[in-house]
Design an enzyme around this catalytic site. Structure first.
Site, PDB file in Angstrom:
ATOM      1  N   GLY A   5       0.822  -1.216   0.000  1.00 17.03           N
ATOM      2  CA  GLY A   5       0.000   0.000   0.000  1.00 17.03           C
ATOM      3  C   GLY A   5       0.847   1.253   0.000  1.00 17.03           C
TER       4      GLY A   5
ATOM      5  N   GLY B  13       2.526   3.588   1.536  1.00 17.20           N
ATOM      6  CA  GLY B  13       3.072   3.875   2.865  1.00 17.20           C
ATOM      7  C   GLY B  13       3.690   5.250   2.949  1.00 17.20           C
ATOM      8  N   ARG B  14       4.071   5.778   1.803  1.00 17.48           N
ATOM      9  CA  ARG B  14       4.646   7.137   1.829  1.00 17.48           C
ATOM     10  C   ARG B  14       4.168   7.926   0.609  1.00 17.48           C
ATOM     11  NH1 ARG B  14      10.764   6.635  -0.397  1.00 17.48           N
ATOM     12  NH2 ARG B  14      10.403   4.775  -1.609  1.00 17.48           N
TER      13      ARG B  14
ATOM     14  N   ASP C  51       8.141   6.072   8.321  1.00 19.67           N
ATOM     15  CA  ASP C  51       7.807   7.474   8.617  1.00 19.67           C
ATOM     16  C   ASP C  51       7.007   8.161   7.506  1.00 19.67           C
ATOM     17  OD1 ASP C  51       9.725   7.717   6.681  1.00 19.67           O
ATOM     18  OD2 ASP C  51      11.163   8.836   7.917  1.00 19.67           O
TER      19      ASP C  51
ATOM     20  N   ARG D 216       3.919  13.667  -7.982  1.00 21.93           N
ATOM     21  CA  ARG D 216       4.032  12.730  -9.098  1.00 21.93           C
ATOM     22  C   ARG D 216       2.725  12.690  -9.883  1.00 21.93           C
ATOM     23  NH1 ARG D 216       6.529   6.978  -7.778  1.00 21.93           N
ATOM     24  NH2 ARG D 216       4.596   6.562  -6.666  1.00 21.93           N
TER      25      ARG D 216
ATOM     26  N   ARG E  79      -1.518  -0.904  -9.936  1.00 21.96           N
ATOM     27  CA  ARG E  79      -0.390  -1.797 -10.234  1.00 21.96           C
ATOM     28  C   ARG E  79      -0.849  -3.235 -10.380  1.00 21.96           C
ATOM     29  NH1 ARG E  79       3.382   1.201  -6.620  1.00 21.96           N
ATOM     30  NH2 ARG E  79       2.187   3.082  -6.257  1.00 21.96           N
TER      31      ARG E  79
ATOM     32  N   ASP F 267       4.563  -4.870  -7.449  1.00 18.80           N
ATOM     33  CA  ASP F 267       3.938  -3.618  -6.975  1.00 18.80           C
ATOM     34  C   ASP F 267       4.558  -2.405  -7.669  1.00 18.80           C
ATOM     35  OD1 ASP F 267       6.128  -4.632  -5.258  1.00 18.80           O
ATOM     36  OD2 ASP F 267       5.985  -2.652  -4.339  1.00 18.80           O
TER      37      ASP F 267
HETATM   38  P1  AMP Z   1       9.095   0.913  -2.686  1.00 14.22           P
HETATM   39  O1  AMP Z   1      10.426   0.379  -2.308  1.00 14.22           O
HETATM   40  O2  AMP Z   1       9.079   2.394  -2.847  1.00 14.22           O
HETATM   41  O3  AMP Z   1       8.482   0.197  -3.827  1.00 14.22           O
HETATM   42  O4  AMP Z   1       8.160   0.655  -1.426  1.00 14.22           O
HETATM   43  C1  AMP Z   1       7.737  -0.618  -0.993  1.00 14.22           C
HETATM   44  C2  AMP Z   1       6.701  -0.462   0.090  1.00 14.22           C
HETATM   45  O5  AMP Z   1       7.275   0.150   1.254  1.00 14.22           O
HETATM   46  C3  AMP Z   1       5.519   0.415  -0.279  1.00 14.22           C
HETATM   47  O6  AMP Z   1       4.380  -0.106   0.338  1.00 14.22           O
HETATM   48  C4  AMP Z   1       5.890   1.751   0.298  1.00 14.22           C
HETATM   49  O7  AMP Z   1       4.766   2.555   0.534  1.00 14.22           O
HETATM   50  C5  AMP Z   1       6.570   1.339   1.596  1.00 14.22           C
HETATM   51  N1  AMP Z   1       7.525   2.360   2.067  1.00 14.22           N
HETATM   52  C6  AMP Z   1       8.707   2.670   1.509  1.00 14.22           C
HETATM   53  N2  AMP Z   1       9.314   3.661   2.197  1.00 14.22           N
HETATM   54  C7  AMP Z   1       8.497   3.985   3.223  1.00 14.22           C
HETATM   55  C8  AMP Z   1       8.562   4.928   4.287  1.00 14.22           C
HETATM   56  N3  AMP Z   1       9.599   5.744   4.449  1.00 14.22           N
HETATM   57  N4  AMP Z   1       7.516   4.982   5.146  1.00 14.22           N
HETATM   58  C9  AMP Z   1       6.472   4.156   5.004  1.00 14.22           C
HETATM   59  N5  AMP Z   1       6.349   3.245   4.028  1.00 14.22           N
HETATM   60  C10 AMP Z   1       7.347   3.148   3.144  1.00 14.22           C
HETATM   61 MG    MG Z   2       7.113   1.005  -5.109  1.00  6.09          MG
END
Ligand code: AMP
Ligand code: MG
Length: 495
Positions: free
Chosen positions: A88, A90-91, A123, A174, A181, A257
């Site tokens: 989901g 998360g950021r 965070d 963005r 996805r 994802d």
């Molecule tokens: P990504 O590596 O950007 O594809 O992220 C993988 C998952 O980790 C996704 O669900 C992101 O929303 C979550 N995520 C990555 N960085 C953070 C963060 N700093 N805080 C919360 N969720 C994160």
């Molecule tokens: Mg991602």
């Protein structure tokens, strides 16, 4: 644009299982890192939401645009081959959808705007580094002609984020055709065991592939949304990965994802363009097994599509045996689709009228020569282009690239093959072989400077990379391959 234009919220109408209302978290003292004026124009973005203090504050998360309904979306995904049932946003926070003057609807999303229900202890923030990287890379990819999410703004928050060390934080705005996805489909198909899946599949097919749906139903009225979605995603992702391969782009984290159903490149975490050619090239620090190495990308995308197919089975046809046969047939189209598109791109890059059976050996030996002699991928192709166009002496390429003796031998075979070269094929070469790509060492330098509050290099790079297929004055700098010391060997996700 009408003055009253504002955000739309079609995805949110599916319900809170899909999009959970979540407001951005305010930050201390936002400052512009970049504003993409050109993209704002293409979007028909209102002028009073342009490069001003009030927009700065809003895009940093300290206020809300009238009409936006911020929320976080649910998704799951296979990460390095293992299923994670709950990922989901998360950021990331979706502000809503925006209708461009040409009628196309796009998502507007803030990345790094604070925690959401999907943050899983994170965070919800992003350091300046990954934001600058994504801004530069995604805009350069767009200018190169590759389908990609775009960057409307980058803003430093004035607040530190805690990673291996303290780093300055930032938020990216963005823009994507949508952020749905393969992992979104997986969430409803696998984690929720099919509950809510049909609504998602109908929505995404109608949003992105309504014309294909209409055409398919004219031929066969019983065609399902799921059938069309699988067929079109297979086609669009074959196109995308063929484009990456033709330019030496390594995504770095091709988890399900990170594969958008609309076919745009997304998630510029540990991505990089190759300098010297190596089929097994990996930059990402976390890709220790080389799963997402350059040469593996087409196979991985094919695998990701088979995951999508599996999720769609219950909706493809009521008769599951028939569904399986239809899905298998769609997934099996991928290799031929990829090969056709990639061959056409290679033919353009090598200045060949078409790809003949006998050309495969010629092309193979070109790549082996590059790998053996550690030659720069981009400059080698541009060298061929200048040779074909008889312009080697009028550009600075000869100062930037020295062909090895093996490559000079290869050139003789290639020249023989091109005896019927046409002006059109020379022109195609110039459009298929960029002079500049967003090289890692420049991105790294721009990040260091931006972290220290200086965004001048970021601006220069952004400007230069807007016009990648033509030579410009400063190109002894921007087109050059990195020296041994300048070379960047590792990239990081920056989560
Ligand atoms: P990504 O590596 O950007 O594809 O992220 C993988 C998952 O980790 C996704 O669900 C992101 O929303 C979550 N995520 C990555 N960085 C953070 C963060 N700093 N805080 C919360 N969720 C994160
Ligand atoms: Mg991602």
């Amino acid at each position: 644009m009408s003055i009253s234009q504002t955000f739309e919220h079609s995805y949110g109408t599916l319900g809170t299982d899909y999009l959970t209302p979540t407001a951005p978290t305010p930050v201390s003292s936002p400052k512009w890192l970049a504003w993409n004026h050109q993209l704002a124009e293409q979007l028909g973005w209102p002028q009073h939401w342009g490069h001003n203090d009030s927009t700065l504050s809003t895009l940093a998360g300290n206020a809300q645009f009238e009409g936006s309904k911020p929320g976080a979306t649910a998704y799951a995904g296979h990460q390095f081959g293992s299923y994670n049932p709950q990922l989901g946003d998360g950021r990331a926070i979706l502000l809503g959808e925006w209708r461009r003057p040409d009628g196309q609807v796009v998502d507007i999303q803030l990345k790094g705007a604070g925690p959401t229900p999907y943050s899983r202890g994170g965070d919800g923030r992003s350091p300046v580094g990954p934001v600058v990287r994504e801004y530069l890379m995604s805009e350069a990819m767009h200018a190169l002609g590759v389908p990609t999410t775009r960057a409307l703004a980058a803003i430093a928050t004035g607040d530190p984020v805690y990673r291996q060390q303290l780093e300055p934080g930032a938020v990216l705005t963005r823009v994507a055709k949508s952020h749905l996805r393969i992992g979104t489909v997986q969430f409803f198909a696998m984690t929720r065991q099919g509950t809510g899946l049909a609504e998602l599949v109908n929505y995404v097919t109608e949003r992105h592939y309504s014309l294909a749906l209409k055409q398919a139903r004219e031929l066969e009225p019983k065609t399902t949304h799921a059938q069309v979605l699988l067929r079109e995603v297979t086609r669009t992702l074959a196109n995308l990965v063929a484009h990456w391969q033709s330019l030496g782009f390594i995504h770095g984290v091709l988890n399900t994802d990170n594969m958008l159903l609309c076919g745009e490149t997304v998630d510029y975490g540990p991505c990089a363009f190759m300098d010297t050619f190596a089929a097994g090239q990996v930059f990402s620090s976390i890709d220790t097994g080389g799963r997402y190495a350059f040469g593996n990308q087409p196979g991985i995308v094919h695998w990701n599509i088979s995951v999508l197919a599996q999720c769609l089975l219950p909706l493809i046809d009521e008769d599951q045996e028939k569904a399986l046969a239809l899905a298998q047939d769609s997934v099996d189209q991928f290799p031929a689709l990829f090969t056709d598109i990639y061959s056409a791109r290679l033919a353009a890059k090598f200045g060949l009228d078409a790809m003949r059976e006998s050309d495969h050996a010629l092309i193979e030996s070109f790549f082996s020569q590059l790998e053996k002699d550690k030659l720069d991928f981009t400059l080698a192709f541009r060298w061929l282009t200048e040779v074909a166009n008889d312009s080697l002496e009028t550009t600075i390429l000869r100062d930037l690239f020295t062909p090895s003796s093996g490559l000079l031998d290869w050139k003789t075979q290639w020249s023989n093959r091109r005896t019927q070269a046409t002006p059109a094929s020379c022109e195609l070469m110039r459009k298929a072989n960029p002079v500049v790509i967003p090289r890692n060492h420049w991105v790294a330098q721009a990040i260091s400077l931006a972290e220290a509050g200086d965004n001048e290099l970021m601006e220069s790079l952004q400007a230069r990379w807007q016009n990648p297929y033509h030579w410009q004055d400063d190109d002894e700098k921007f087109a050059a391959a990195p020296t041994g010391e300048q070379q960047v060997h590792r990239t990081y996700c920056g989560t």
